[in-house]
Write a protein that holds these residues in place. Structure first.
Motif, PDB file in Angstrom:
ATOM      1  N   GLU A   1       0.819  -1.219   0.000  1.00  0.00           N
ATOM      2  CA  GLU A   1       0.000   0.000   0.000  1.00  0.00           C
ATOM      3  C   GLU A   1       0.855   1.273   0.000  1.00  0.00           C
ATOM      4  O   GLU A   1       0.616   2.174  -0.804  1.00  0.00           O
ATOM      5  CB  GLU A   1      -0.986  -0.031   1.159  1.00  0.00           C
ATOM      6  CG  GLU A   1      -2.073  -1.068   0.963  1.00  0.00           C
ATOM      7  CD  GLU A   1      -2.933  -1.294   2.200  1.00  0.00           C
ATOM      8  OE1 GLU A   1      -2.845  -0.489   3.145  1.00  0.00           O
ATOM      9  OE2 GLU A   1      -3.685  -2.278   2.204  1.00  0.00           O
ATOM     10  N   PRO A   2       1.876   1.373   0.867  1.00  0.00           N
ATOM     11  CA  PRO A   2       2.720   2.566   0.795  1.00  0.00           C
ATOM     12  C   PRO A   2       3.483   2.695  -0.526  1.00  0.00           C
ATOM     13  O   PRO A   2       3.594   3.798  -1.063  1.00  0.00           O
ATOM     14  CB  PRO A   2       3.689   2.408   1.966  1.00  0.00           C
ATOM     15  CG  PRO A   2       2.987   1.522   2.921  1.00  0.00           C
ATOM     16  CD  PRO A   2       2.178   0.589   2.063  1.00  0.00           C
ATOM     17  N   LEU A   3       3.996   1.576  -1.063  1.00  0.00           N
ATOM     18  CA  LEU A   3       4.706   1.652  -2.339  1.00  0.00           C
ATOM     19  C   LEU A   3       3.804   2.214  -3.426  1.00  0.00           C
ATOM     20  O   LEU A   3       4.229   3.044  -4.237  1.00  0.00           O
ATOM     21  CB  LEU A   3       5.237   0.277  -2.754  1.00  0.00           C
ATOM     22  CG  LEU A   3       6.434  -0.262  -1.980  1.00  0.00           C
ATOM     23  CD1 LEU A   3       6.759  -1.684  -2.414  1.00  0.00           C
ATOM     24  CD2 LEU A   3       7.632   0.640  -2.124  1.00  0.00           C
ATOM     25  N   THR A   4       2.564   1.777  -3.428  1.00  0.00           N
ATOM     26  CA  THR A   4       1.593   2.293  -4.388  1.00  0.00           C
ATOM     27  C   THR A   4       1.341   3.777  -4.145  1.00  0.00           C
ATOM     28  O   THR A   4       1.317   4.582  -5.083  1.00  0.00           O
ATOM     29  CB  THR A   4       0.267   1.502  -4.292  1.00  0.00           C
ATOM     30  OG1 THR A   4       0.554   0.123  -4.521  1.00  0.00           O
ATOM     31  CG2 THR A   4      -0.746   1.986  -5.305  1.00  0.00           C
ATOM     32  N   GLN A   5       1.185   4.134  -2.875  1.00  0.00           N
ATOM     33  CA  GLN A   5       0.937   5.527  -2.499  1.00  0.00           C
ATOM     34  C   GLN A   5       2.106   6.436  -2.901  1.00  0.00           C
ATOM     35  O   GLN A   5       1.898   7.577  -3.297  1.00  0.00           O
ATOM     36  CB  GLN A   5       0.706   5.610  -0.990  1.00  0.00           C
ATOM     37  CG  GLN A   5       0.331   6.967  -0.470  1.00  0.00           C
ATOM     38  CD  GLN A   5       0.105   6.949   1.044  1.00  0.00           C
ATOM     39  OE1 GLN A   5       0.452   5.993   1.730  1.00  0.00           O
ATOM     40  NE2 GLN A   5      -0.464   8.013   1.547  1.00  0.00           N
TER      41      GLN A   5
END
Length: 115
Positions: free
Chosen positions: A32-36
């Motif tokens: 999720e953070p990598l996508t964000q």
């Protein structure tokens, strides 16, 4: 070779290895953070491989110091890049996480150079 160096290096390798595993397993707290942050999905496997190689390099450095120096420097640069990525994405509350992963590698390098 001091006991502190060995303990910190093994901890850093386990810590970084866990981080690599989290990328490979596509753990939601990583994905999720990598996508964000806008990190392309095609990079994820390479990021995991870089972390895994760094972890192995830290352990190899216990036998061949030059490998440990190189691995620690590589991991420090990797996690500095992660800090810059988080800052670029303006998710300031998450900037501490790559620093937490970088600290044991930096401590390992300092202890290796001191012994």
């Amino acid at each position: 070779m001091s006991v502190a160096y060995v303990v910190v290096t093994v901890f850093a390798a386990l810590n970084t290895g866990f981080s690599a595993y989290s990328v490979f397993a596509k753990a939601s707290y990583v994905v999720e953070p990598l996508t964000q942050y806008g990190v392309p999905r095609s990079w994820w496997i390479w990021l995991g491989i870089a972390k895994a190689a760094g972890a192995v390099g830290l352990l190899a450095g216990l036998a061949v110091p030059a490998l440990g120096y190189a691995a620690a420097i590589g991991l420090i640069l990797y996690f500095l890049g992660a800090v810059l990525t988080v800052l670029r994405a303006r998710v300031y509350k998450n900037v501490v996480f790559p620093l937490i992963y970088m600290a044991p590698s930096a401590a390992s390098l300092v202890l290796a150079l001191a012994s």
